[in-house]
Design a protein around this motif. Structure first.
Motif, PDB file in Angstrom:
ATOM      1  N   HIS A 194      -8.466  -7.797   6.629  1.00 41.26           N
ATOM      2  CA  HIS A 194      -8.226  -6.503   7.291  1.00 41.26           C
ATOM      3  C   HIS A 194      -9.556  -5.812   7.606  1.00 41.26           C
ATOM      4  O   HIS A 194      -9.605  -4.902   8.418  1.00 41.26           O
ATOM      5  CB  HIS A 194      -7.408  -5.584   6.372  1.00 41.26           C
ATOM      6  CG  HIS A 194      -8.206  -5.000   5.237  1.00 41.26           C
ATOM      7  ND1 HIS A 194      -8.662  -5.743   4.172  1.00 41.26           N
ATOM      8  CD2 HIS A 194      -8.672  -3.736   5.017  1.00 41.26           C
ATOM      9  CE1 HIS A 194      -9.361  -4.966   3.359  1.00 41.26           C
ATOM     10  NE2 HIS A 194      -9.372  -3.743   3.837  1.00 41.26           N
TER      11      HIS A 194
ATOM     12  N   THR B 127     -12.690   1.020   5.795  1.00 38.54           N
ATOM     13  CA  THR B 127     -11.907  -0.214   5.924  1.00 38.54           C
ATOM     14  C   THR B 127     -10.446  -0.032   5.503  1.00 38.54           C
ATOM     15  O   THR B 127      -9.731  -1.008   5.332  1.00 38.54           O
ATOM     16  CB  THR B 127     -12.547  -1.323   5.060  1.00 38.54           C
ATOM     17  OG1 THR B 127     -12.567  -0.872   3.700  1.00 38.54           O
ATOM     18  CG2 THR B 127     -13.941  -1.660   5.516  1.00 38.54           C
ATOM     19  N   THR B 128     -10.022   1.224   5.318  1.00 40.02           N
ATOM     20  CA  THR B 128      -8.689   1.435   4.746  1.00 40.02           C
ATOM     21  C   THR B 128      -7.562   1.341   5.776  1.00 40.02           C
ATOM     22  O   THR B 128      -7.748   1.575   6.966  1.00 40.02           O
ATOM     23  CB  THR B 128      -8.596   2.824   4.081  1.00 40.02           C
ATOM     24  OG1 THR B 128      -8.892   3.820   5.055  1.00 40.02           O
ATOM     25  CG2 THR B 128      -9.541   2.954   2.920  1.00 40.02           C
ATOM     26  N   VAL B 129      -6.373   0.999   5.267  1.00 38.68           N
ATOM     27  CA  VAL B 129      -5.129   1.192   5.996  1.00 38.68           C
ATOM     28  C   VAL B 129      -4.390   2.306   5.251  1.00 38.68           C
ATOM     29  O   VAL B 129      -4.680   2.533   4.074  1.00 38.68           O
ATOM     30  CB  VAL B 129      -4.280  -0.103   6.036  1.00 38.68           C
ATOM     31  CG1 VAL B 129      -4.987  -1.156   6.832  1.00 38.68           C
ATOM     32  CG2 VAL B 129      -3.925  -0.620   4.653  1.00 38.68           C
ATOM     33  N   PRO B 130      -3.495   3.022   5.913  1.00 36.11           N
ATOM     34  CA  PRO B 130      -2.900   2.787   7.215  1.00 36.11           C
ATOM     35  C   PRO B 130      -3.785   3.211   8.384  1.00 36.11           C
ATOM     36  O   PRO B 130      -4.607   4.112   8.265  1.00 36.11           O
ATOM     37  CB  PRO B 130      -1.641   3.680   7.181  1.00 36.11           C
ATOM     38  CG  PRO B 130      -2.022   4.830   6.307  1.00 36.11           C
ATOM     39  CD  PRO B 130      -2.899   4.211   5.241  1.00 36.11           C
TER      40      PRO B 130
ATOM     41  N   SER C 113       0.817  -1.217   0.000  1.00 35.92           N
ATOM     42  CA  SER C 113       0.000   0.000   0.000  1.00 35.92           C
ATOM     43  C   SER C 113       0.852   1.269   0.000  1.00 35.92           C
ATOM     44  O   SER C 113       1.717   1.456   0.855  1.00 35.92           O
ATOM     45  CB  SER C 113      -0.907  -0.027   1.245  1.00 35.92           C
ATOM     46  OG  SER C 113      -1.232   1.274   1.665  1.00 35.92           O
TER      47      SER C 113
ATOM     48  N   ASP D 225      -6.490   6.816   8.234  1.00 30.56           N
ATOM     49  CA  ASP D 225      -6.367   7.752   7.114  1.00 30.56           C
ATOM     50  C   ASP D 225      -5.037   8.502   7.234  1.00 30.56           C
ATOM     51  O   ASP D 225      -4.745   9.134   8.246  1.00 30.56           O
ATOM     52  CB  ASP D 225      -7.533   8.759   7.080  1.00 30.56           C
ATOM     53  CG  ASP D 225      -7.491   9.596   5.811  1.00 30.56           C
ATOM     54  OD1 ASP D 225      -8.183   9.238   4.857  1.00 30.56           O
ATOM     55  OD2 ASP D 225      -6.731  10.574   5.773  1.00 30.56           O
ATOM     56  N   SER D 226      -4.263   8.448   6.130  1.00 33.19           N
ATOM     57  CA  SER D 226      -2.897   8.987   6.193  1.00 33.19           C
ATOM     58  C   SER D 226      -2.859  10.481   6.505  1.00 33.19           C
ATOM     59  O   SER D 226      -1.986  10.942   7.244  1.00 33.19           O
ATOM     60  CB  SER D 226      -2.158   8.679   4.892  1.00 33.19           C
ATOM     61  OG  SER D 226      -2.778   9.321   3.798  1.00 33.19           O
TER      62      SER D 226
ATOM     63  N   TYR E 173      -0.324   4.393   0.403  1.00 33.80           N
ATOM     64  CA  TYR E 173      -0.713   5.294   1.503  1.00 33.80           C
ATOM     65  C   TYR E 173      -0.015   4.845   2.804  1.00 33.80           C
ATOM     66  O   TYR E 173       0.350   5.675   3.639  1.00 33.80           O
ATOM     67  CB  TYR E 173      -2.222   5.291   1.712  1.00 33.80           C
ATOM     68  CG  TYR E 173      -3.035   5.983   0.635  1.00 33.80           C
ATOM     69  CD1 TYR E 173      -3.136   7.375   0.611  1.00 33.80           C
ATOM     70  CD2 TYR E 173      -3.716   5.257  -0.333  1.00 33.80           C
ATOM     71  CE1 TYR E 173      -3.904   8.017  -0.360  1.00 33.80           C
ATOM     72  CE2 TYR E 173      -4.482   5.888  -1.304  1.00 33.80           C
ATOM     73  CZ  TYR E 173      -4.578   7.266  -1.319  1.00 33.80           C
ATOM     74  OH  TYR E 173      -5.338   7.883  -2.279  1.00 33.80           O
TER      75      TYR E 173
HETATM   76  N1  LIG Z   1      -7.636   8.211   2.299  1.00 30.67           N
HETATM   77  C1  LIG Z   1      -6.981   7.024   2.757  1.00 30.67           C
HETATM   78  C2  LIG Z   1      -6.847   6.046   1.612  1.00 30.67           C
HETATM   79  C3  LIG Z   1      -6.156   4.757   2.036  1.00 30.67           C
HETATM   80  C4  LIG Z   1      -6.406   3.614   1.065  1.00 30.67           C
HETATM   81  O1  LIG Z   1      -7.072   3.734   0.036  1.00 30.67           O
HETATM   82  N2  LIG Z   1      -5.833   2.458   1.422  1.00 30.67           N
HETATM   83  C5  LIG Z   1      -6.009   1.255   0.622  1.00 30.67           C
HETATM   84  C6  LIG Z   1      -4.659   0.564   0.469  1.00 30.67           C
HETATM   85  S1  LIG Z   1      -3.517   1.553  -0.448  1.00 30.67           S
HETATM   86  C7  LIG Z   1      -6.897   0.280   1.383  1.00 30.67           C
HETATM   87  O2  LIG Z   1      -6.823   0.179   2.590  1.00 30.67           O
HETATM   88  N3  LIG Z   1      -7.753  -0.468   0.659  1.00 30.67           N
HETATM   89  C8  LIG Z   1      -8.578  -1.493   1.253  1.00 30.67           C
HETATM   90  C9  LIG Z   1      -9.934  -1.011   1.636  1.00 30.67           C
HETATM   91  O3  LIG Z   1     -10.359   0.083   1.218  1.00 30.67           O
HETATM   92  O4  LIG Z   1     -10.610  -1.765   2.349  1.00 30.67           O
HETATM   93  C10 LIG Z   1      -5.617   7.374   3.371  1.00 30.67           C
HETATM   94  O5  LIG Z   1      -5.053   8.428   3.012  1.00 30.67           O
HETATM   95  O6  LIG Z   1      -5.150   6.643   4.252  1.00 30.67           O
END
Ligand SMILES: N[C@@H](CCC(=O)N[C@@H](CS)C(=O)NCC(=O)O)C(=O)O
Length: 254
Positions: free
Chosen positions: A41, A54-57, A14, A68-69, A16
């Motif tokens: 995850h 559901t996003t990382v980090p 990832s 959220d980064s 981000y």
């Molecule tokens: N706005 C978020 C975007 C993060 C993002 O899109 N992460 C992706 C991985 S690069 C992710 O977790 N995707 C899996 C999901 O959305 O469940 C940030 O800045 O952290």
């Protein structure tokens, strides 16, 4: 503070997550990293993030759990500031550059998966299961066609979606090159900031810097060849690779 105090939840591939990993490394803030397995995850991210996302980090600290980064950088500034990555005099400029490159993160992912799916399916399964338990790997392998279908819908990986992604990535690469052509080495002011980390991390999957264990792998470069091709030799991606070699150093997922 010890390593156990802060935990960064990521995916190895990832971009981000790499933005925050790089920021923490630059700040020399000790942390433990947990590389998660896609699909598995989802429940922990919903629980830790508490934002129906559901996003990382996600950075988990004794005081808070931050998803959220951009929000993580804000939190680091509040709790560990002032940061040399966000100098007060350049704050607005840094934030504006951070926001513009944050916006193309999804486009970069969309573009890469569009190129990788098909011929690269086996390698994508490998990337997704590198940090998985045996049981998780079994589930990913057997449900890959379904996960791929769902990701294609979620990221709008279709002809029109990929064309829009290509245009938006191209626009930011042009902006970056105009900045370099006007004699600047950095993207906000004349010093290394979170603006540079954000742009370089979010473009790293295209630039394939030698310091990144996923993006430098020959198999990765081979399956993403079509996505990387339009900008491979551009000054913008050269700048990303240079920044990695000068400021990033070898990355180890912990
Ligand atoms: N706005 C978020 C975007 C993060 C993002 O899109 N992460 C992706 C991985 S690069 C992710 O977790 N995707 C899996 C999901 O959305 O469940 C940030 O800045 O952290």
């Amino acid at each position: 503070m010890t390593k156990a105090d802060y935990t960064l939840y990521t995916f190895a591939m990832s971009h981000y997550s790499e933005k925050i990993r790089w920021s923490l490394d630059h700040m020399k803030l000790p942390y433990r990293e947990v590389c998660m397995t896609p699909v598995f995850h989802i429940v922990p991210a919903l629980r830790m993030g508490g934002r129906k996302q559901t996003t990382v980090p996600i950075l988990v600290t004794p005081e808070a759990s931050i998803q959220d980064s951009a929000r993580i950088l804000d939190w680091l500034e509040t709790h560990h500031g002032p940061l040399d990555l966000i100098p007060a005099a350049l704050r607005d400029e840094v934030m504006a550059v951070e926001a513009r490159f944050n916006k193309i993160g999804r486009d970069v992912a969309r573009f890469l998966y569009a190129a990788g799916f098909g011929e690269g399916d086996d390698y994508i399964v490998k990337l997704w299961t590198d940090h998985a338990s045996a049981g998780q790997a079994f589930v990913i392998r057997h449900s890959f066609p379904l996960i791929k279908w769902s990701l294609k819908r979620q990221l709008k990986i279709n002809e029109a979606g990929v064309a829009r992604a290509r245009k938006r990535i191209g626009d930011e690469i042009e902006w970056l090159e105009a900045r370099l052509n006007s004699g600047h080495r950095f993207l906000a002011g004349d010093q290394f900031t979170a603006a540079d980390i954000t742009a370089a991390s979010l473009l790293a999957p295209l630039a394939c810097p030698d310091q990144h264990p996923v993006y430098r792998a020959p198999e990765y470069k081979s399956i993403m060849r079509e996505a990387i091709e339009p900008w491979r030799d551009s000054a913008a991606l050269d700048w990303v690779r240079k920044l990695y070699s000068q400021d990033r150093g070898e990355i180890k997922f912990q």
